[in-house]
Design a protein around this motif. Structure first.
Motif, mmCIF file in Angstrom:
data_model
loop_
_atom_site.group_PDB
_atom_site.id
_atom_site.type_symbol
_atom_site.label_atom_id
_atom_site.label_comp_id
_atom_site.label_asym_id
_atom_site.label_seq_id
_atom_site.Cartn_x
_atom_site.Cartn_y
_atom_site.Cartn_z
ATOM 1 N N LEU A 139 0.840 -1.197 0.000
ATOM 2 C CA LEU A 139 0.000 0.000 0.000
ATOM 3 C C LEU A 139 0.875 1.246 0.000
ATOM 4 C CD1 LEU A 139 -2.805 1.406 0.344
ATOM 5 C CD2 LEU A 139 -2.394 1.263 2.818
ATOM 6 N N LEU A 141 0.276 5.526 -0.097
ATOM 7 C CA LEU A 141 -0.629 6.669 -0.107
ATOM 8 C C LEU A 141 0.164 7.935 -0.373
ATOM 9 C CD1 LEU A 141 -2.927 5.956 2.991
ATOM 10 C CD2 LEU A 141 -3.331 5.365 0.596
ATOM 11 N N TRP A 146 -3.404 12.874 -2.996
ATOM 12 C CA TRP A 146 -4.637 12.145 -2.689
ATOM 13 C C TRP A 146 -4.785 10.943 -3.625
ATOM 14 C CZ3 TRP A 146 -8.528 13.125 1.093
ATOM 15 C CH2 TRP A 146 -8.215 14.181 1.948
ATOM 16 N N ARG A 147 -3.709 10.164 -3.717
ATOM 17 C CA ARG A 147 -3.695 8.994 -4.591
ATOM 18 C C ARG A 147 -3.332 7.772 -3.758
ATOM 19 N NH1 ARG A 147 -1.532 7.573 -10.361
ATOM 20 N NH2 ARG A 147 -0.640 5.498 -10.003
ATOM 21 N N ALA A 148 -4.071 6.690 -3.974
ATOM 22 C CA ALA A 148 -3.787 5.420 -3.311
ATOM 23 C C ALA A 148 -3.343 4.408 -4.359
ATOM 24 C CB ALA A 148 -5.020 4.908 -2.575
ATOM 25 N N ASP A 149 -2.225 3.719 -4.082
ATOM 26 C CA ASP A 149 -1.708 2.688 -4.982
ATOM 27 C C ASP A 149 -1.610 1.362 -4.250
ATOM 28 O OD1 ASP A 149 -1.389 4.759 -6.734
ATOM 29 O OD2 ASP A 149 0.719 4.352 -7.187
ATOM 30 N N TRP A 150 -1.850 0.295 -4.982
ATOM 31 C CA TRP A 150 -1.609 -1.059 -4.461
ATOM 32 C C TRP A 150 -0.729 -1.788 -5.471
ATOM 33 C CZ3 TRP A 150 -2.299 -3.626 -0.003
ATOM 34 C CH2 TRP A 150 -2.075 -4.995 -0.020
ATOM 35 N N GLU A 154 -2.848 2.327 -9.376
ATOM 36 C CA GLU A 154 -3.743 3.238 -8.646
ATOM 37 C C GLU A 154 -5.077 2.577 -8.357
ATOM 38 O OE1 GLU A 154 -5.645 7.754 -8.812
ATOM 39 O OE2 GLU A 154 -4.551 6.950 -10.551
ATOM 40 N N PHE A 162 -10.407 7.907 1.047
ATOM 41 C CA PHE A 162 -8.975 8.182 1.198
ATOM 42 C C PHE A 162 -8.673 8.681 2.611
ATOM 43 C CE2 PHE A 162 -5.063 10.532 1.055
ATOM 44 C CZ PHE A 162 -4.258 9.798 0.194
ATOM 45 N N LEU A 165 -8.766 5.748 5.029
ATOM 46 C CA LEU A 165 -7.598 4.879 4.883
ATOM 47 C C LEU A 165 -6.340 5.559 5.401
ATOM 48 C CD1 LEU A 165 -6.467 2.212 3.908
ATOM 49 C CD2 LEU A 165 -6.298 3.185 1.607
ATOM 50 N N ARG A 166 -6.206 6.839 5.143
ATOM 51 C CA ARG A 166 -5.044 7.571 5.659
ATOM 52 C C ARG A 166 -5.032 7.565 7.185
ATOM 53 N NH1 ARG A 166 -4.409 13.870 4.353
ATOM 54 N NH2 ARG A 166 -6.010 13.945 5.954
#
Length: 235
Positions: A139, A141, A146-150, A154, A162, A165-166
């Motif tokens: 993960l 962030l 304001w981008r989430a990657d796995w 993205e 977001f 999760l943050r």
């Protein structure tokens, strides 16, 4: 520059009431009287947030939400004419950031709009070398973008998803109660149900599961939620 709020409701009295209240709060507004007009107004004016009635002619609010979520992450505050938990939970699961049940106080709507806009504009304190991304296993962030990657790809999230999760990722060992999550997202004393938090968590799990992250968030029975192991080597 003032933020622009799209008020989508088939009742002109409600649109007028909310436009007046939002203008007093320093916000610009535009209006739509049905679902099709809402999509047209979003395309024409790119508002910062949509106040969206569920029961509208020529496409209801739930379908409008589906279409908006298919093309972007504009914040959405639902208006529901019934105190119907099914409608509210479905709206959140479709990607709405919050909801208000009719009849409502215009001040409450303004407060919830402002809370969502604050989350949209929020930035963590800048460190000496700039704000640092949060990494936990696969993960990543990007707190400024304001981008989430796995695993390097993205995962599109709403503003509220977001922010939730943050919150978990900043203290991955901590178990957050639902009340603590609500306080982090909205501030102390903000009226929102535990079921809303549960719906946001389900959305996050489903989105990351599709990307291969099946253990993103752990449930601690009777306590709350914490970030999962997110195991693996980062790309």
């Amino acid at each position: 520059m003032p933020r622009t709020i799209l008020i989508a409701d088939d009742d002109p009295h409600i649109r007028q009431l909310l436009a007046f209240a939002l203008a007093k709060a320093g916000l610009d507004t535009c209006e739509a009287e049905d679902g099709e007009a809402t999509l047209a107004q979003v395309a024409a004016h790119a508002p910062d947030l949509v106040v969206l009635d569920i029961n509208m002619p020529r496409m209801d609010g739930l379908e409008v939400c589906r279409r908006l979520r298919a093309s972007g992450e504009i914040p959405i505050l639902f208006l529901s004419s019934r105190d119907d938990e099914i409608d509210r939970v479905l709206g959140i699961e479709l990607g709405a950031d919050d909801y208000v049940v009719k009849p409502f106080s215009p001040r409450e709507v303004v407060a919830r709009v402002m809370a969502i806009l604050r989350r949209t504009a929020a930035r963590p304190p800048v460190m000496e070398d700039g704000a640092q991304p949060i990494r936990h296993g696969l993960l990543l962030l990007d707190v400024e973008g304001w981008r989430a990657d796995w695993a390097g790809g993205e995962v599109p999230l709403t503003v509220t998803e977001f922010a939730l999760l943050r919150t978990l990722a900043t203290m991955p060992a901590k178990v957050f109660s639902r009340d603590a999550i609500i306080d982090r997202l909205h501030g102390p004393g903000f009226a929102i149900t535990d079921r809303t938090i549960d719906s946001h968590v389900r959305n996050l799990r489903a989105k990351f599961a599709r990307a291969g992250g099946h253990d993103l968030i752990e449930t601690r029975a009777g306590i709350g939620y914490r970030l999962g192991a997110c195991v693996g080597e980062a790309p």
